[in-house]
Write a protein that holds these residues in place. Sequence first.
Motif, PDB file in Angstrom:
ATOM      1  N   PRO B  33       0.720  -1.194  -0.114  1.00  0.00           N
ATOM      2  CA  PRO B  33       0.056  -0.041  -0.026  1.00  0.00           C
ATOM      3  C   PRO B  33       0.829   1.365   0.120  1.00  0.00           C
ATOM      4  CG  PRO B  33      -0.803  -1.736   1.646  1.00  0.00           C
ATOM      5  CD  PRO B  33       0.538  -1.996   1.036  1.00  0.00           C
ATOM      6  N   ALA B  34       0.601   2.290  -1.026  1.00  0.00           N
ATOM      7  CA  ALA B  34       1.463   3.460  -1.011  1.00  0.00           C
ATOM      8  C   ALA B  34       1.771   4.243   0.232  1.00  0.00           C
ATOM      9  CB  ALA B  34       0.885   4.421  -2.155  1.00  0.00           C
ATOM     10  N   PRO B  35       0.551   4.424   1.004  1.00  0.00           N
ATOM     11  CA  PRO B  35       1.120   4.990   2.295  1.00  0.00           C
ATOM     12  C   PRO B  35       2.137   4.393   3.039  1.00  0.00           C
ATOM     13  CG  PRO B  35      -1.311   5.154   2.068  1.00  0.00           C
ATOM     14  CD  PRO B  35      -0.741   3.919   1.035  1.00  0.00           C
ATOM     15  N   ASP B  96       7.793  13.056  20.675  1.00  0.00           N
ATOM     16  CA  ASP B  96       8.470  14.067  19.782  1.00  0.00           C
ATOM     17  C   ASP B  96       7.851  14.358  18.378  1.00  0.00           C
ATOM     18  OD1 ASP B  96      10.692  14.788  21.223  1.00  0.00           O
ATOM     19  OD2 ASP B  96      11.589  12.787  20.842  1.00  0.00           O
ATOM     20  N   ASP B  97       7.655  15.685  18.039  1.00  0.00           N
ATOM     21  CA  ASP B  97       7.157  15.964  17.013  1.00  0.00           C
ATOM     22  C   ASP B  97       8.118  16.533  15.853  1.00  0.00           C
ATOM     23  OD1 ASP B  97       4.758  16.352  18.421  1.00  0.00           O
ATOM     24  OD2 ASP B  97       4.579  18.416  18.446  1.00  0.00           O
ATOM     25  N   PHE B  98       9.362  16.239  16.277  1.00  0.00           N
ATOM     26  CA  PHE B  98      10.437  16.812  15.052  1.00  0.00           C
ATOM     27  C   PHE B  98      11.666  15.857  15.633  1.00  0.00           C
ATOM     28  CE2 PHE B  98       7.991  20.772  15.120  1.00  0.00           C
ATOM     29  CZ  PHE B  98       7.933  20.963  13.431  1.00  0.00           C
ATOM     30  N   THR B 104       8.344  14.282  12.604  1.00  0.00           N
ATOM     31  CA  THR B 104       8.260  12.998  12.924  1.00  0.00           C
ATOM     32  C   THR B 104       7.227  12.096  12.100  1.00  0.00           C
ATOM     33  OG1 THR B 104       7.095  13.181  14.834  1.00  0.00           O
ATOM     34  CG2 THR B 104       9.321  12.787  15.030  1.00  0.00           C
ATOM     35  N   ASN B 105       7.581  10.947  11.929  1.00  0.00           N
ATOM     36  CA  ASN B 105       6.781   9.913  11.090  1.00  0.00           C
ATOM     37  C   ASN B 105       5.375  10.052  11.306  1.00  0.00           C
ATOM     38  OD1 ASN B 105       5.549   7.308  10.042  1.00  0.00           O
ATOM     39  ND2 ASN B 105       7.803   7.271   9.360  1.00  0.00           N
ATOM     40  N   HIS B 106       4.994   9.931  12.783  1.00  0.00           N
ATOM     41  CA  HIS B 106       3.545  10.006  12.842  1.00  0.00           C
ATOM     42  C   HIS B 106       3.035  11.290  12.842  1.00  0.00           C
ATOM     43  CE1 HIS B 106       5.170  11.134  17.028  1.00  0.00           C
ATOM     44  NE2 HIS B 106       4.042  11.902  17.057  1.00  0.00           N
ATOM     45  N   LYS B 107       3.913  12.242  12.650  1.00  0.00           N
ATOM     46  CA  LYS B 107       2.916  13.723  12.478  1.00  0.00           C
ATOM     47  C   LYS B 107       2.678  13.644  11.087  1.00  0.00           C
ATOM     48  CE  LYS B 107       2.758  16.349  15.304  1.00  0.00           C
ATOM     49  NZ  LYS B 107       1.617  16.728  16.298  1.00  0.00           N
ATOM     50  N   VAL B 108       3.409  13.061  10.131  1.00  0.00           N
ATOM     51  CA  VAL B 108       3.190  13.190   8.741  1.00  0.00           C
ATOM     52  C   VAL B 108       2.067  11.906   8.216  1.00  0.00           C
ATOM     53  CG1 VAL B 108       4.025  12.767   6.576  1.00  0.00           C
ATOM     54  CG2 VAL B 108       5.560  13.890   8.260  1.00  0.00           C
ATOM     55  N   TYR B 109       2.120  10.892   9.043  1.00  0.00           N
ATOM     56  CA  TYR B 109       1.593   9.659   8.450  1.00  0.00           C
ATOM     57  C   TYR B 109       0.398   9.117   9.564  1.00  0.00           C
ATOM     58  CZ  TYR B 109       4.772   9.653   4.552  1.00  0.00           C
ATOM     59  OH  TYR B 109       5.723  10.241   3.500  1.00  0.00           O
ATOM     60  N   GLY B 110       0.574   9.744  10.612  1.00  0.00           N
ATOM     61  CA  GLY B 110      -0.449   9.354  11.486  1.00  0.00           C
ATOM     62  C   GLY B 110       0.091   8.235  12.546  1.00  0.00           C
ATOM     63  N   GLU B 111      -0.305   8.150  13.852  1.00  0.00           N
ATOM     64  CA  GLU B 111       0.221   6.996  14.618  1.00  0.00           C
ATOM     65  C   GLU B 111       0.000   5.524  14.148  1.00  0.00           C
ATOM     66  OE1 GLU B 111      -1.288   8.844  18.437  1.00  0.00           O
ATOM     67  OE2 GLU B 111      -0.560   6.912  19.055  1.00  0.00           O
TER      68      GLU B 111
END
Lengths: 301, 301
Positions: B33-35, B96-98, B104-111
Amino acid sequence: MNESSGIREYIRDMASLIERELQQSIPSSWAIPAPLRDSMMYSLMAGGKRLRPILVLAAAESLGGSPEAAVPAALAVEMIHTYSLIHDDLPAMDNDDFRRGKPTNHKVYGEAMAILAGDALLTHAFYSVVQSARKHNIPADRVIDIVEELSRLSGAPGMVGGQAADMLGEQGVTKLEELEYIHLHKTSDLIVFSLKAGGRIAGATEAQLAALERFGTCIGLAFQIQDDVLDLIGDESKLGKPVQSDVKQQKVTYPYFIGVEASIAKAGELTREAKQAILAADFPRPERLLELADYLMKRDH
Amino acid sequence: MNESSGIREYIRDMASLIERELQQSIPSSWAIPAPLRDSMMYSLMAGGKRLRPILVLAAAESLGGSPEAAVPAALAVEMIHTYSLIHDDLPAMDNDDFRRGKPTNHKVYGEAMAILAGDALLTHAFYSVVQSARKHNIPADRVIDIVEELSRLSGAPGMVGGQAADMLGEQGVTKLEELEYIHLHKTSDLIVFSLKAGGRIAGATEAQLAALERFGTCIGLAFQIQDDVLDLIGDESKLGKPVQSDVKQQKVTYPYFIGVEASIAKAGELTREAKQAILAADFPRPERLLELADYLMKRDH
């Protein structure tokens, strides 16, 4: 003893063997922070059907191999299955508080420890696979094949990919093919791994491995369709969970797309196809695999 | 070209090699899956020192082996390191946000996707290791040793155990020994793995593997002490992150226990011990390892 009680006894005996081995699967000499070890063992020993490790042992037996040599790979697949359940239950994923009537891992040990316990079980599965070379003299190149297949079928192109598609699909699966993709990867891939790992350990030929793959793909899909059907029309007391949860959660299922009758027929057809694949290849002792396919079809939980 | 510019150039060249290889480390033919694929690649290609994979290559070279054959193991260790950062950054962990100036990964793609991307990278590391047998004809029994060591040193008795101890320790690490346990497992274990994997691929003897282990344990600990010291007295513009964050977060560190001067001395002593271990064993080309130890000691970020 009729066939049906024979297979039930076999499943019970193999499940006890697996549970005894799981109990000692993390070397006691290893220094591991106690809450991490406890959290790993809590989920590893939380019961369940032990279907996947039993398939590893049964596949080895179907080729005349000893179940003992297949134990490390059987434990590995149960570790992978267990870690996937721990991570699936997390608040950010399915947010489940209970599994098999017990509080989920993160409800007992907290989210951070549940994430780490999942990571540790995933990692330990590869340690376990390697013990088939160490303790049972399985040739190293065969073990390499098993490691490669475990990483592929449980990773991004396999189980984790299926899980991601399922999660993304909650925003709207509209085609039966999409649902099938999810089931094939989320469920069948690890079942296929189990059968081929058992086969490889017992020295399966390429043709036998292909038959085990076909068998696994079919019973994995049939298993998932059965789950969907049982959720709709099953007996709550036997399932140990409320029925019609898929409808309430608006999850798309096989019955949603093609109806209950056609779903039951499809599962039956897949089971026949699975058995046919084994019968067409040359297995010295195919009985347990055939009985397991029928048993899974007839289950009520 | 003086020694210092030599090692900087070496690090830059090896890091580019690693990044080119990482870019194509997940087969493009795999249906993912692309995401999920995007999320994995986002963190894998987010930069960083690439210290661990460089150590894999340098260890292979120190024995006269080709860096090419060591690439699959080098990629594997970077996948493990990357997954651990993704999971560490999650809200339930360090929140962490950065990281390295990027969300960070979860800030871009979700937890949920971040958890799955971490699981997939962890799993794929084992696929990568096995490619050293597939593509570079490394003997299967050596690859089995590497798989076993990766699972142990990155799992419950290794990196994950160190991470768990660190998290539990936030409720009060009171002894220097406890802090050392955390550092040894959270940082040194994966560095030790890197060096021994490179060594094994190049056919290291048991004595050479023991020297690489000693070297790795010492530079890993020195690296961590340096981090603590730089956090206290480093230059924010070079570090790329605010100094004294450990003090603000009330984290216990080496300087907290023994002071800045003694911490710097300890890191120097460990670096000398590391180099001594290599010099005492019989390495045909030890230069890069010795230079890397010095480079790590002199770094300002």
